[in-house]
Every structure is written in structure tokens, then in C-alpha cells.
Enzyme design. Structure first.
Site, mmCIF file in Angstrom:
data_model
loop_
_atom_site.group_PDB
_atom_site.id
_atom_site.type_symbol
_atom_site.label_atom_id
_atom_site.label_comp_id
_atom_site.label_asym_id
_atom_site.label_seq_id
_atom_site.Cartn_x
_atom_site.Cartn_y
_atom_site.Cartn_z
ATOM 1 N N ARG A 1 12.931 57.268 -103.110
ATOM 2 C CA ARG A 1 12.321 57.492 -101.660
ATOM 3 C C ARG A 1 11.075 58.522 -101.817
ATOM 4 O O ARG A 1 10.581 59.177 -100.553
ATOM 5 C CB ARG A 1 13.341 58.195 -100.880
ATOM 6 C CG ARG A 1 14.698 57.346 -100.555
ATOM 7 C CD ARG A 1 14.241 55.967 -99.974
ATOM 8 N NE ARG A 1 15.374 55.039 -99.617
ATOM 9 C CZ ARG A 1 15.498 54.012 -99.446
ATOM 10 N NH1 ARG A 1 14.325 53.288 -99.794
ATOM 11 N NH2 ARG A 1 16.689 53.473 -99.103
ATOM 12 N N ASP B 1 20.613 49.010 -107.259
ATOM 13 C CA ASP B 1 19.729 48.888 -105.955
ATOM 14 C C ASP B 1 20.127 50.192 -105.137
ATOM 15 O O ASP B 1 20.207 50.053 -104.080
ATOM 16 C CB ASP B 1 19.945 47.757 -105.180
ATOM 17 C CG ASP B 1 19.091 47.457 -104.097
ATOM 18 O OD1 ASP B 1 17.946 48.179 -104.052
ATOM 19 O OD2 ASP B 1 19.111 46.714 -103.207
ATOM 20 N N HIS C 1 18.743 41.767 -107.573
ATOM 21 C CA HIS C 1 20.104 41.695 -106.730
ATOM 22 C C HIS C 1 20.277 40.282 -106.334
ATOM 23 O O HIS C 1 20.141 39.844 -105.049
ATOM 24 C CB HIS C 1 20.019 42.602 -105.588
ATOM 25 C CG HIS C 1 18.627 42.602 -104.684
ATOM 26 N ND1 HIS C 1 18.025 41.559 -104.123
ATOM 27 C CD2 HIS C 1 17.922 43.711 -104.395
ATOM 28 C CE1 HIS C 1 16.853 42.068 -103.556
ATOM 29 N NE2 HIS C 1 16.673 43.390 -103.751
#
Lengths: 310, 441
Positions: free
Chosen positions: B66, B308, B233
Site C-alpha cells: 500500500r 495475497d 491466486h
């Protein structure tokens, strides 16, 4: 009278047959109050209720507000458009603010499935779900049960057909649970694109053809079809829908003589149901609305009145 | 040079089928020797690893840190501390920051911050400029600048033509592309897996087909273009089967799976009462999908386990289901969740060397980074594991700024005991060592 031993009414999936029976019996007494010249009892005097509608509603909102007035509760109604949601306040903050003003019960309609659960997890006040997204509309389910019981005298063993956009319908979901719990058999009919993607959890069967589904049915319930479903490619046109799936005298000919016709409203006349059928003596559409007030009075009484008096 | 002796642990090196009780001697930042009864000079700092597993440092090849742009959710340093706490010595950070890591200047910023982080941070670059799926980002320049892979993760590459160009171009510079497979027209509005539970809950579903349609397209493009593809994923049985066939056909493709897709199904959305901590993309799938993911993991179709890690601020998740962002934060749960499966013995063929291969050796091989083995001369990145330690998942106590996990309150058996990066202990028994800030000037 007994009380409901629960804080919230979020859906009929989680309510037992015994509780439903209690609500329906209580609603019968409430309807007597509605038939009086002076429709007011002091049962909920001094109790504060918030009606929080994040989606437009005429029938449900009026029904709840009248139920509150007939029970002498103090209530305020807030519509989503004029609410603080527009100002960026979260649902949790909005309701917690109202809660500290003394509100004991919040009635909420909200466009997101699960919003009523979320609210109930976050406030001490009782929550009555007045429709959450495509999930449930338990008071509509209860008023439909009340209407069918009133007209047929029993629910057990009845065959009830729900026709139309079940996929997006919270009314259908509540009815599927409520009816099955009370011993009725539920079948669905409509185009596959408007059926829930997987029916396994509901324990009901879906038919592609309405005629086949209504064979020997006791009750048929049409759901409102929204134009926006056409825009998202789920069916070609309202005209074609009416022609293949719309309820008409002819299409329901295979049902029982005393077929009860229902619709949660508002009706698109000539689309999901013909006017002649909606206005026929077999139609219970307006009885549903009357029952709605009685059922909501019963719920308020059982959630708020009963407990405090014990 | 400073030495550190790790004594009498069960040393497992999945890269060369090594699994025996041994000592491991670190000299400076490198592994000096592995073997029984190693001698170290008097006064050498020693860790008694009796009863512990000594593994190559775990590598999480798929995390979102982030930073830059969303530092209130996580930043590079807090994410790195979370990684160290979870037993990871290295992570690969995705590019969906603000600004997007699609340019050397952002990569430079990430590397600069990473130099002060508790663990190694390998930046991934965006595949397309601004993650917009219109023009290729400067893959070659970013690669020279140290980027290990390219991905628009969080988004698919919508245009088949651009995807084809990306594969061809990446082949020319021998770069790895990581793909998030999702057909946006099929997943539009989807909040959870489309199936019996979404039907019950009235939440809009994302069908398995949304992933499989895109995956099928990209495997076909790979077949025609060549190149190296890694699939992020995987979540559906159909995806596993397609990857299995692609590998059998000799395509250069690898795949990863997350712990939450291995351990949870769409039932969790209902069981946890619409908890937004179950909202993740791709969604928690059906039980059949979950079982197929395990099969794929065990038979080698799925190469790696990755968290993830998608941290969000608690306020972001404390809203109605539709309004919450997708993502589960997993850096501090991944290892314990997987070790717990091992100790629960629910999965017959699961064993520790295989688990460590998926969490360390395979990610290193796929990303072509150091680590993933315990060969002398290589960097001393190690994870010491206590298989018996009981932990309770308590996101309030995390090093991550986030707390979004559907596993809160779960009691798990097994955890990282030490995380060692370049010969330095960065985490000991759950406590992350604070690094001295490096002053540049």
C-alpha cells in the site's frame, strides 16, 4: 401473551415455525384493532422507533408508520436521500447517534444485502429488516403467510408458485423460507436468467414454464419485474416477458379452482400479471396490504411491548 | 566476521531433499556450513534449535504493501514487520499503489524504503502504465532497476491484443508476468462466489467462469507467444485443471494459491454473518473448488502458497458488505494456518518439506531471487519454526496496520519462532527487532 425471545427480525430463514405461528396469531388480534372505529391502543406509549429508509418505499413505509401510530409509539422516519449518508456518514454512525436519542427499535430498508445484519451487530436497539438488497423482506413474507392463512384456513400442504424475478427478489426469499417452515410446498417459475444461480440451499424446484409450475397450485404469487433487468441483458423485452411468463387467466388454468392470486406490489399491469387477474375475485392483492399493517403491529408488540411488560 | 550457530535443529532444505538433524553456521550475512556437530569459535552466539525446524527463509511472492499512497492501510515498514512476525524473510510487493509502481521513480522509492525494512522487499512493476491496460509500462527499464516481475494485479489485462504483446515483449527481455485472471464483464458487481450461498444471501455472485474464461485465453496466448507466466491466486477447480493440462503440454506456467482459498469456502460469508472480512477477490469458492486447490497443490500443478496480503484500515471494512473493499490480510497468519493443517492431518499427502517448498523454494525459483535453499555461500535467510507452538489469531496484536482477517479467534498449532535475514535475527518468538533507522544525507 408470550414475547419473541430475540432482539431482531432480520429474515425468515432464522425464525422458527413456532415463532411464525405466534406472530400470525398476534397479527389476528391486531387486525381486530384495525377494524375498530378508534384504531389506537396505548401498548407502545412512550416507546421510540426509527424508520430508516435508504430506498424509496410507499407501501412498506406507510404500513410501518401506521402500525406505530395505532400502537401509540413515537416514531420518526428518515429517508435515505435526505439522510447523513449523503454527507458521508457511515450507517453505523448514523444509527448510533439516533440510538443515544432513545430509539429502541430501528426499522431499516437498505439496498445492500446483509445491511440489516450489519446494523443488528452494531447497535443495542432491536432491528426489523424492512428489506435488505436481494436478501430478505421478512415482514412481507409474514404478511403473505398471514393472507394465505386467512384465505385458506391453513398453510400446511398448500402448493405455492412464485413466478418471475426470484433472483433479485427479497420477497421471494422470505416467502420461500416462511412457507416451507409452515409446511407449504414452494415451486418457482420464470426464465433461467431470473432464477437464483443455485437453488440447492432453498430446497425448492424451479420450472422454465409457468403452465407446468402452476399445475394444481393453491396459490400463485407474481413478482414485480424491473425494467433494469432488461437493460442488463437478462431478458429481451417486457413485451416478450408478458407473452411467455405473464400471469393470465389462460396461463393459470391448470391450477386449482380456488387459486389465490398474490402480488407484493407495486404491480406492472399487463407485464407480470394481467389486470383482469389482479382485479379478479381470486386476487388477494389488497388483503395483503391490510395484513401488512396487522403483522407489523404484531411484530412491534412482540419485540417491544411483550418483553418490557414481563 | 560475526558468526551465529544454529544448533541441533531439524534442518530441511526442500531444494535438495535435505531433511535431518544438523547445525547451521552463519558467517556474516551468509550461510557458512550445514552439518552435524559443526564447530564454531569460542564465544559464538548460538541459538538452541532443538525441537525447531530450520527452513530456508519463507518468501511471500504476493503482498500489497500500500506504499506509496495508502499508508493509512499499511506501509513498507509495517508490512515488513508483519512479514517478519509471520516468518517471511522476503516478500514481493504488488504495484497497485498511488502513484502506481509503473515507473523507475516509484520503484526507486520502494527500494529506498525497503533498505530500512525488516525483511527483503522485491518490488513488482506494473505491466501496463497506470494499470490501465492500454500501453505497456517500461518493463525493461524497471527490470534493470531491480523489478522481479510485472503485474497489474488487482486487475486483469482486459485486451487480448495487449496481453499478447506483453507476453511477446516480456519474452524478449526474459521477464516474468504475473496475472490476476478475471473477466470483468462476468464479475461485474460480484461480491462473493456465485453459487448456493450467494443465492441464499442475496449477494451478487462472481461465477467461477469469470476466472476460467480469462485463464483459458491467456494460456492460449502463452502457447502461441511463448514467455513466462505466473498465475496469481487460483481459486477454481476449472483453473487448476487448465493449469495442469498446460503444464503437461509443456507451457512455461506457474501458479500460486492463498491459504484462505485452501481453508475457507463461500459458507464463511454466511457463517460469519456477512462479515466483510470474508470479502476477497477472487472470492472464497465452493467446497469442490477448495478440494481441487489442495489436489493441485499436492500434485505440483500449483507451485507456491502466497498470502495475497491485502491490508485495509478497519474503517474501510466496517461498512455494509457491498461497500467494503476486497481483501484479506495474511502475512501474520499464512504460516500458522498451513502448519495447523499439517498438525491436524486432514490432508493425507501434506508434509513439511512440501509445505516449505511451496512457501520458500518455489517462490525463489519462480521469481529468480536468492533464497529458497540452505546451500553454504548463499545469503543466511532462515525461518525457524516451532511446530508445537499454540497461537490464537489476534489481529489487534498484529504488526500489520490492518486487522482484516476471517480467521480472528482461530486457535492454531505451529508458528515461526525466529526469522533471520542476512544473518540478523529480525524476529524472535513473535517479537520483531526494531532496526536502527538509517539516516541518509
Amino acid at each position: 401473551m408470550q414475547a419473541l425471545r430475540r432482539k431482531d427480525i432480520l429474515g425468515l430463514e432464522e425464525i422458527s415455525a413456532e415463532e411464525i405461528t405466534l406472530i400470525l396469531e398476534t397479527a389476528r388480534s391486531m387486525r381486530e384493532i384495525m377494524q375498530r372505529k378508534i384504531k389506537k391502543v396505548p401498548t407502545l406509549r412512550g416507546r421510540a422507533i426509527l424508520n430508516l429508509f435508504y430506498e424509496p418505499s410507499t407501501r412498506t413505509k406507510a404500513s410501518f408508520e401506521l402500525a406505530q401510530k395505532y400502537m401509540s409509539a413515537d416514531s420518526v422516519s428518515v429517508a435515505g436521500a435526505s439522510s447523513s449518508l449523503v454527507k458521508g456518514e457511515t450507517l453505523k454512525d448514523t444509527v448510533r447517534n439516533v440510538e443515544v436519542m432513545g430509539v429502541e427499535c430501528v426499522i431499516m430498508r437498505h439496498p445492500v444485502s446483509g445491511a440489516a445484519h450489519y446494523l443488528a451487530q452494531n447497535i443495542n436497539a432491536s432491528v426489523i429488516n424492512a428489506g435488505d438488497g436481494m436478501h430478505e423482506h421478512p415482514t412481507q413474507g409474514l404478511l403473505d403467510l398471514f393472507t394465505i392463512l386467512d384465505k385458506k384456513g391453513h398453510l400446511e400442504g398448500l402448493k405455492v408458485v412464485i413466478v418471475g424475478d426470484v433472483r433479485h427478489s427479497r420477497v421471494a426469499r422470505s416467502n420461500i423460507w416462511g412457507l416451507q417452515k409452515m409446511g407449504a410446498k414452494v415451486v418457482l417459475a420464470g426464465p433461467p436468467t431470473l432464477m437464483p444461480p443455485d437453488l440447492e440451499g432453498f430446497g425448492v424446484k424451479a420450472y422454465d414454464r409457468v403452465e407446468e409450475a402452476v399445475e394444481n397450485a393453491d396459490v400463485v404469487m407474481a413478482l414485480r419485474l424491473q425494467k433494469e433487468r432488461q437493460d442488463s441483458g437478462l431478458f429481451p423485452s417486457l413485451r416478450e416477458y408478458a407473452e411467455i411468463y405473464g400471469l393470465t387467466e389462460q396461463r393459470v388454468a391448470g391450477a386449482k379452482e380456488d387459486l389465490l392470486i398474490m402480488h407484493p406490489g407495486p404491480i406492472n399491469r399487463g407485464v407480470e400479471i394481467s389486470s383482469s387477474l389482479a382485479d379478479s375475485p381470486r386476487s388477494a392483492v389488497l388483503d395483503q396490504v391490510t395484513g401488512g399493517v396487522a403483522v407489523r403491529m404484531a411484530l412491534l408488540y412482540l419485540l417491544l411491548g411483550g418483553i418490557k411488560e414481563e | 566476521m560475526k558468526k551465529l550457530l544454529i544448533k541441533s535443529g531439524r534442518v530441511i532444505d526442500p531444494s535438495r531433499d535435505y531433511d535431518q538433524e544438523a547445525d547451521l553456521l552463519i558467517s556474516g550475512a551468509l550461510i557458512e556450513a550445514v552439518g552435524k556437530g559443526l564447530k564454531a569459535p569460542a564465544g559464538t552466539e548460538t541459538i538452541d534449535a532443538a525441537g525447531l525446524i530450520v527452513s530456508p527463509g519463507l518468501i511471500d511472492m504476493h503482498v500489497h504493501l500500500r506504499d506509496p499512497g495508502f499508508e493509512y492501510k499499511e506501509d513498507i515498514l509495517s508490512g515488513a514487520r508483519a512479514a517478519a512476525a509471520g516468518g517471511f524473510t522476503a516478500v514481493a510487493a504488488m504495484a497497485n499503489t498511488n502513484p502506481v509502481a509503473d515507473d523507475l521513480s516509484v520503484i526507486g522509492y520502494v527500494k529506498e524504503r525497503a533498505s530500512q525494512a525488516a525483511v527483503r522487499i522485491y518490488p513488482c512493476g506494473a505491466l501496463t502504465k497506470g494499470l490501465e491496460g492500454q500501453e505497456l509500462a517500461e518493463l525493461g527499464r524497471m527490470q534493470i532497476g531491480g523489478v522481479v516481475a510485472f503485474s497489474d494485479d488487482g486487475r486483469p489485462v482486459d485486451s487480448a491484443s495487449l496481453m499478447r504483446n506483453a507476453l511477446q515483449y516480456a519474452k524478449g527481455i526474459d521477464a516474468l508476468i504475473i496475472l490476476h485472471e478475471e473477466d470483468l464483464s462476468l464479475s461485474a458487481g460480484g461480491m462473493m462466489h456465485e453459487g448456493s450461498v450467494s443465492s441464499l444471501l442475496g449477494l451478487r455472485g462472481t461465477a467461477a467462469a469469470a476466472e476460467e474464461v480469462m485463464l483459458a485465453r491467456d494460456l492460449l496466448l502463452l502457447k502461441h507467444s511463448g514467455g513466462r507466466l505466473h498465475l496469481a491466486h487460483l481459486s477454481t477447480a476449472g483453473s487448476v485443471e487448465m493449469v495442469r493440462q498446460a503444464k503437461a503440454a509443456g507451457l512455461n506456467v506457474t501458479a500460486e494459491v492463498t491459504p484462505h482459498h485452501l481453508l475457507l469456502t463461500d459458507r464463511a460469508v454466511k457463517n460469519l454473518g456477512y462479515s466483510t472480512n470474508t470479502k476477497v477477490n477472487p472470492p472464497l469458492r465452493s467446497e469442490l473448488d477448495r478440494q481441487a486447490l489442495w489436489e493441485g497443490l499436492l500434485d505440483g500443478t500449483i507451485d507456491a502458497i502466497a498470502s495475497d496480503h491485502a491490508p485495509h484500515h478497519p474503517d474501510d471494512k466496517d461498512v455494509e458488505y457491498d461497500f467494503a473493499p476486497f481483501g484479506i490480510a495474511g502475512l501474520e497468519t499464512t504460516l500458522s494456518l498451513m502448519l495447523n493443517e499439517l498438525s491436524a492431518k486432514r490432508i493425507k499427502k501434506l508434509n513439511l518439506p512440501l509445505l516449505l517448498e511451496k512457501l520458500s523454494t518455489a517462490p525463489a525459483r519462480i521469481l529468480r531471487i536468492s533464497g529458497g535453499n540452505l546451500r553454504p555461500g548463499n545469503p543466511a535467510d532462515l525461518t525457524l519454526i516451532d511446530l508445537k507452538q499454540q497461537v490464537s489469531v489476534n489481529p489487534d496484536a498484529w504488526y500489520s496496520k490492518a486487522s482484516n482477517t476471517p480467521f480472528a479467534g482461530h486457535r492454531l498449532t505451529g508458528a515461526a519462532a525466529y526469522t533471520i535475514v542476512a544473518g540478523e535475527v529480525v524476529m524472535k518468538r513473535g517479537v520483531v527487532t526494531e532496526k536502527e533507522p538509517v539516516l541518509h544525507g
